[in-house]
Design a protein around this motif. Structure first.
Motif: not given
Length: 407
Positions: A87-100
């Motif tokens: 499964k691939v979940d697009f429902s939320g954000n990841c702040g750590n990944i966002a920092s890149g």
């Protein structure tokens, strides 16, 4: 089966690692991303046939492309690729990944060319998962290249330092539910039935808060005996945690019923909270990710918890206060449907901004969050908004090239 090639960059961003892919290298239809992302990361339980690391923190993807929105540099979509679940979940954000995303966007030429003499670049990012703006301040050298080497140390990297990336979540409330408090209450009771867990029914006290990502913030002192051990991670323990998460998902309106909540593991997220044992932190937390204990704390978790600590009558704000009054067993009042700041007069509340920096202790160390809240008076009385939350991370490009997979 046909062999495919996907250009990508592997980056460490905060305390996570993942694939960073240009939007142009994936199909226009987002529903057609699932198969290539699963194949690239590895669909088996150990992800041996892909580049994933077989943990929730190393099975992440950032898709980044130039934005058509005025005043925005890039659009960023986060994907959580399940480990062994296909499964691939697009429902939320990841702040750590966002920092890149900011550093990646500069390195890939997705933002306006850096001007000579600039030492910092502000990258405006639109996160498509939550439809919120993130502003990242990235340090660059004299040639406009991302500065990865630096002296900023962050917990979870055990002595590794880097250049500080400031990540500001602008107006982060209501990321998925459209509301700061999805239940309109600063805290609620969640009752878990015996049929769901095989144990006796129990009730916990929690704040259901939607800031950067929806979180269920549980007062750990109200947990049943089976959940009191903060280091447990056996099957029974995790099933009880998941039962609370599913109940919270329904109460937040993110699922219509318990069975539906079980189908989306990425959101809402759940964390247990304790009063901090000393003055080094304001609160202590253990969070969970995709059904397992998180080794540190999600960056969006730090943002959500930090905001909760600065809002009146929430579980985290009460526990943070208790940390300063050792032995105080004050009970929370009956939930109020209209939480309001009681320490300010009407004139003071008119567009009053408050900035607080809170310290959160998690299993890998401490994280600081700068929280800016706005108090105002409106037709419905006193209102409070989370204007901005700022955290710091480091990020580094690990390798670049092509991923080969078969479909």
């Amino acid at each position: 089966m046909t062999k495919h090639k996907l250009p990508a960059v592997w980056m460490r961003a905060g305390t996570s690692k993942g694939l960073f892919i240009k939007r142009e290298h994936l199909p226009v239809d987002q529903t057609k991303w699932i198969e290539p992302l699963l194949a690239a990361m590895g669909a088996d339980s150990r992800q041996l046939n892909g580049v994933g690391g077989a943990t929730s923190t190393t099975s992440k993807v950032a898709v980044v492309g130039k934005s058509a929105m005025e005043g925005v540099d890039v659009d960023y979509t986060f994907a959580q690729v399940s480990v062994g679940g296909e499964k691939v979940d697009f429902s939320g954000n990841c702040g750590n990944i966002a920092s890149g995303v900011g550093p990646f966007a500069i390195q890939e030429g997705l933002v306006q060319q850096v001007k000579n003499g600039e030492t910092k670049v502000h990258v405006r990012i639109f996160n498509t998962n939550t439809e919120r703006i993130i502003i990242e301040t990235v340090e660059v050298d004299d040639n406009g290249h991302v500065q990865e080497v630096g002296n900023y140390a962050m917990p979870g990297l055990h002595g590794i330092t880097g250049s500080e990336v400031k990540v500001a979540f602008a107006n982060p409330a209501g990321s998925m539910t459209g509301q700061l408090f999805p239940t309109s209450n600063p805290w609620d009771y969640l009752t878990i039935s015996a049929t769901e867990t095989g144990c006796k029914p129990f009730t916990v006290r929690a704040t259901l808060l939607d800031v950067a990502n929806p979180f269920i913030l549980v007062d750990a002192s109200t947990l049943p005996f089976e959940l009191q051990d903060s280091k447990r991670d056996d099957a029974l323990y995790l099933s009880l945690v998941e039962s609370i998460r599913r109940e919270g998902a329904v109460r937040m309106g993110l699922a219509h019923y318990i069975e539906a909540a079980a189908q989306v593991r990425g959101t809402p997220k759940i964390a247990f909270l304790w009063s901090a044992p000393d003055d080094k932190a304001n609160i202590r937390v253990r969070s969970f990710s995709m059904g397992k204990p998180h080794p540190s704390l999600q960056l969006t978790g730090a943002v959500c918890l930090g905001a909760g600590m600065c809002l009146p009558d929430t579980v985290p704000s009460r526990l943070a206060n208790l940390a300063k009054r050792i032995g105080d067993k004050q009970e929370l009042p009956t939930p109020s449907r209209t939480p309001s700041p009681v320490s300010l007069t009407g004139k003071q509340m008119l567009n009053h901004y408050a900035t607080q920096t809170v310290k959160i202790e998690h299993p890998s160390g401490l994280i600081e969050v700068e929280v800016v809240t706005q108090y105002s008076l409106g037709n419905e009385g006193a209102q409070i908004q989370v204007e901005r939350c700022i955290v710091s991370r480091t990020a580094r490009r690990l390798f670049e090239g092509n991923i080969y997979f078969y479909l």
